[in-house]
Motif scaffolding. Structure first.
Motif, PDB file in Angstrom:
ATOM      1  N   TRP A  70       0.820  -1.230   0.000  1.00 32.50           N
ATOM      2  CA  TRP A  70       0.000   0.000   0.000  1.00 32.50           C
ATOM      3  C   TRP A  70       0.849   1.273   0.000  1.00 32.50           C
ATOM      4  O   TRP A  70       0.319   2.378  -0.190  1.00 32.50           O
ATOM      5  CB  TRP A  70      -0.982   0.007   1.180  1.00 32.50           C
ATOM      6  N   VAL A  71       2.173   1.156   0.198  1.00 30.62           N
ATOM      7  CA  VAL A  71       3.021   2.355   0.272  1.00 30.62           C
ATOM      8  C   VAL A  71       2.947   3.168  -1.026  1.00 30.62           C
ATOM      9  O   VAL A  71       2.777   4.389  -0.996  1.00 30.62           O
ATOM     10  CB  VAL A  71       4.486   1.981   0.619  1.00 30.62           C
ATOM     11  N   PRO A  99       0.544   3.192  -3.609  1.00 27.77           N
ATOM     12  CA  PRO A  99      -0.722   3.915  -3.858  1.00 27.77           C
ATOM     13  C   PRO A  99      -1.010   5.027  -2.840  1.00 27.77           C
ATOM     14  O   PRO A  99      -1.589   6.046  -3.197  1.00 27.77           O
ATOM     15  CB  PRO A  99      -1.795   2.823  -3.823  1.00 27.77           C
ATOM     16  N   VAL A 100      -0.604   4.847  -1.583  1.00 24.96           N
ATOM     17  CA  VAL A 100      -0.940   5.847  -0.562  1.00 24.96           C
ATOM     18  C   VAL A 100      -0.019   7.077  -0.662  1.00 24.96           C
ATOM     19  O   VAL A 100      -0.468   8.218  -0.603  1.00 24.96           O
ATOM     20  CB  VAL A 100      -0.890   5.229   0.865  1.00 24.96           C
ATOM     21  N   PHE A 101       1.291   6.840  -0.809  1.00 26.01           N
ATOM     22  CA  PHE A 101       2.241   7.965  -0.804  1.00 26.01           C
ATOM     23  C   PHE A 101       2.731   8.354  -2.195  1.00 26.01           C
ATOM     24  O   PHE A 101       3.203   9.471  -2.405  1.00 26.01           O
ATOM     25  CB  PHE A 101       3.457   7.625   0.062  1.00 26.01           C
ATOM     26  N   GLY A 102       2.667   7.391  -3.138  1.00 23.85           N
ATOM     27  CA  GLY A 102       3.333   7.584  -4.432  1.00 23.85           C
ATOM     28  C   GLY A 102       2.713   8.611  -5.354  1.00 23.85           C
ATOM     29  O   GLY A 102       3.289   8.944  -6.374  1.00 23.85           O
ATOM     30  N   TRP A 103       1.543   9.151  -5.002  1.00 22.92           N
ATOM     31  CA  TRP A 103       0.959  10.208  -5.853  1.00 22.92           C
ATOM     32  C   TRP A 103       1.739  11.500  -5.677  1.00 22.92           C
ATOM     33  O   TRP A 103       1.732  12.363  -6.544  1.00 22.92           O
ATOM     34  CB  TRP A 103      -0.521  10.411  -5.532  1.00 22.92           C
ATOM     35  N   PHE A 104       2.440  11.648  -4.547  1.00 22.24           N
ATOM     36  CA  PHE A 104       3.118  12.908  -4.247  1.00 22.24           C
ATOM     37  C   PHE A 104       4.592  12.714  -3.874  1.00 22.24           C
ATOM     38  O   PHE A 104       5.446  13.528  -4.222  1.00 22.24           O
ATOM     39  CB  PHE A 104       2.393  13.608  -3.088  1.00 22.24           C
ATOM     40  N   PHE A 105       4.880  11.624  -3.148  1.00 21.53           N
ATOM     41  CA  PHE A 105       6.238  11.427  -2.622  1.00 21.53           C
ATOM     42  C   PHE A 105       7.005  10.374  -3.423  1.00 21.53           C
ATOM     43  O   PHE A 105       6.400   9.474  -4.012  1.00 21.53           O
ATOM     44  CB  PHE A 105       6.182  10.965  -1.162  1.00 21.53           C
ATOM     45  N   THR A 149       8.651   7.091  -3.405  1.00 20.81           N
ATOM     46  CA  THR A 149       8.593   5.916  -2.524  1.00 20.81           C
ATOM     47  C   THR A 149       9.868   5.095  -2.752  1.00 20.81           C
ATOM     48  O   THR A 149      10.556   5.276  -3.757  1.00 20.81           O
ATOM     49  CB  THR A 149       7.362   5.039  -2.849  1.00 20.81           C
ATOM     50  N   PRO A 150      10.197   4.178  -1.820  1.00 17.52           N
ATOM     51  CA  PRO A 150      11.392   3.340  -2.023  1.00 17.52           C
ATOM     52  C   PRO A 150      11.357   2.618  -3.365  1.00 17.52           C
ATOM     53  O   PRO A 150      12.369   2.558  -4.070  1.00 17.52           O
ATOM     54  CB  PRO A 150      11.328   2.360  -0.855  1.00 17.52           C
ATOM     55  N   ASN A 151      10.198   2.087  -3.750  1.00 19.13           N
ATOM     56  CA  ASN A 151      10.120   1.365  -5.028  1.00 19.13           C
ATOM     57  C   ASN A 151      10.450   2.270  -6.212  1.00 19.13           C
ATOM     58  O   ASN A 151      11.100   1.840  -7.162  1.00 19.13           O
ATOM     59  CB  ASN A 151       8.730   0.759  -5.221  1.00 19.13           C
ATOM     60  N   TYR A 152      10.015   3.517  -6.162  1.00 17.36           N
ATOM     61  CA  TYR A 152      10.298   4.448  -7.261  1.00 17.36           C
ATOM     62  C   TYR A 152      11.798   4.737  -7.324  1.00 17.36           C
ATOM     63  O   TYR A 152      12.378   4.814  -8.400  1.00 17.36           O
ATOM     64  CB  TYR A 152       9.534   5.765  -7.106  1.00 17.36           C
ATOM     65  N   HIS A 153      12.416   4.933  -6.143  1.00 21.63           N
ATOM     66  CA  HIS A 153      13.853   5.254  -6.179  1.00 21.63           C
ATOM     67  C   HIS A 153      14.672   4.033  -6.603  1.00 21.63           C
ATOM     68  O   HIS A 153      15.712   4.165  -7.244  1.00 21.63           O
ATOM     69  CB  HIS A 153      14.352   5.813  -4.849  1.00 21.63           C
TER      70      HIS A 153
END
Ligand SMILES: [Zn+2]
Ligand SMILES: [Zn+2]
Length: 269
Positions: A184-185, A187-193, A195-199
């Motif tokens: 859930w990290v 969908p919850v944070f990834g619209w703005f921040f 996330t570890p997966n993105y980095h």
């Protein structure tokens, strides 16, 4: 803002030690396949970079303080011309500093001379929390210059920079950690921040993915400027092919690497 002042006054070195110990232990606990000896060595090689960063602390401090003193004297920058509420000034400042980092980071990848310093951070083939510390000294100065230019243009308050730098270290540990975060990290944070997966996608060997997700705290810049990409973390190969092997993962090799002509190795499929 007194409480915030007090929090920001915490000695960064204490925070660093607490982060190193707690992330090392968490990664050992959740990844029992990892060998203690090789992990300790990996942490050690990366911490050596941080020791240089600590030694450079007074130079960076001097750059920051003299820029802000100069701005105070000449009342330079947009926010010194227009009156905005203090909280707005601080939050807008953090966003603008992140925007500065976004472009500095993008040029770090695209300008060959800059890439020589920045590829040190990307060289890590066994990524974990300590990768957050692997950065070439001039790369740190480079990012600070970008942040100070942004601060001067907009007349930012030093509180914004303190807040940004305070958040940077723990966020960086969270981004690089060899931990599986709950689904859930994103969908919850990834619209703005970021996330570890993105980095982690940013650390994929394939340059198509390396040249994406440049954001430090906020992913909005990547979404706005068309550099946002995703890939399942389980399929990511970390690092750079040309840095594979124990010798090339050592501090002594890496610290000399910006001065070497290292040919990019591309996987042929
Ligand atoms: Zn990068
Ligand atoms: Zn990174």
């Amino acid at each position: 803002m007194d409480i915030l002042d007090q929090i920001l006054a915490t000695d960064q070195n204490y925070i660093l030690v607490a982060l190193v110990i707690s992330f090392f232990m968490m990664e050992m606990f959740f990844n029992q396949k990892v060998r203690v000896g090789s992990k300790l060595n990996h942490f050690f090689q990366n911490i050596l970079f941080q020791l240089i960063a600590i030694a450079m602390g007074s130079l960076l401090g001097l750059m920051i303080i003299s820029t802000f003193n100069w701005m105070d004297t000449y009342q330079f920058g947009l926010f010194n011309r227009i009156k905005v509420p203090y909280w707005f000034h601080i939050i807008a400042g953090v966003l603008l500093l992140d925007l500065a980092d976004y472009w500095m980071h993008r040029w770090d990848h695209k300008v060959p001379l800059f890439w020589r310093q920045h590829r040190v951070h990307h060289s890590d083939t066994s990524m974990d929390a300590s990768t957050a510390l692997r950065g070439f000294p001039t790369d740190i100065i480079y990012f600070t210059i970008g942040e100070l230019v942004m601060a001067v243009i907009f007349g930012l308050d030093i509180m914004s920079l303190n807040l940004f730098l305070f958040l940077f270290l723990p966020v960086s540990f969270i981004h690089h950690a060899n931990l599986n975060y709950p689904a859930w990290v994103d969908p919850v944070f990834g619209w703005f921040f970021v996330t570890p997966n993105y980095h982690k996608v940013h650390h994929e060997q394939d340059q198509f993915y390396t040249d994406s997700n440049y954001g430090t705290l906020f992913i909005i810049w990547d979404k706005l400027f068309g550099t946002f990409k995703t890939k399942p973390v389980a399929e990511i190969n970390y690092g750079l092919k040309e840095f594979e092997g124990n010798r090339k993962q050592s501090f002594l090799y890496l610290i000399r690497s910006p001065f070497m002509n290292i040919k990019q190795v591309v996987d042929e499929e």
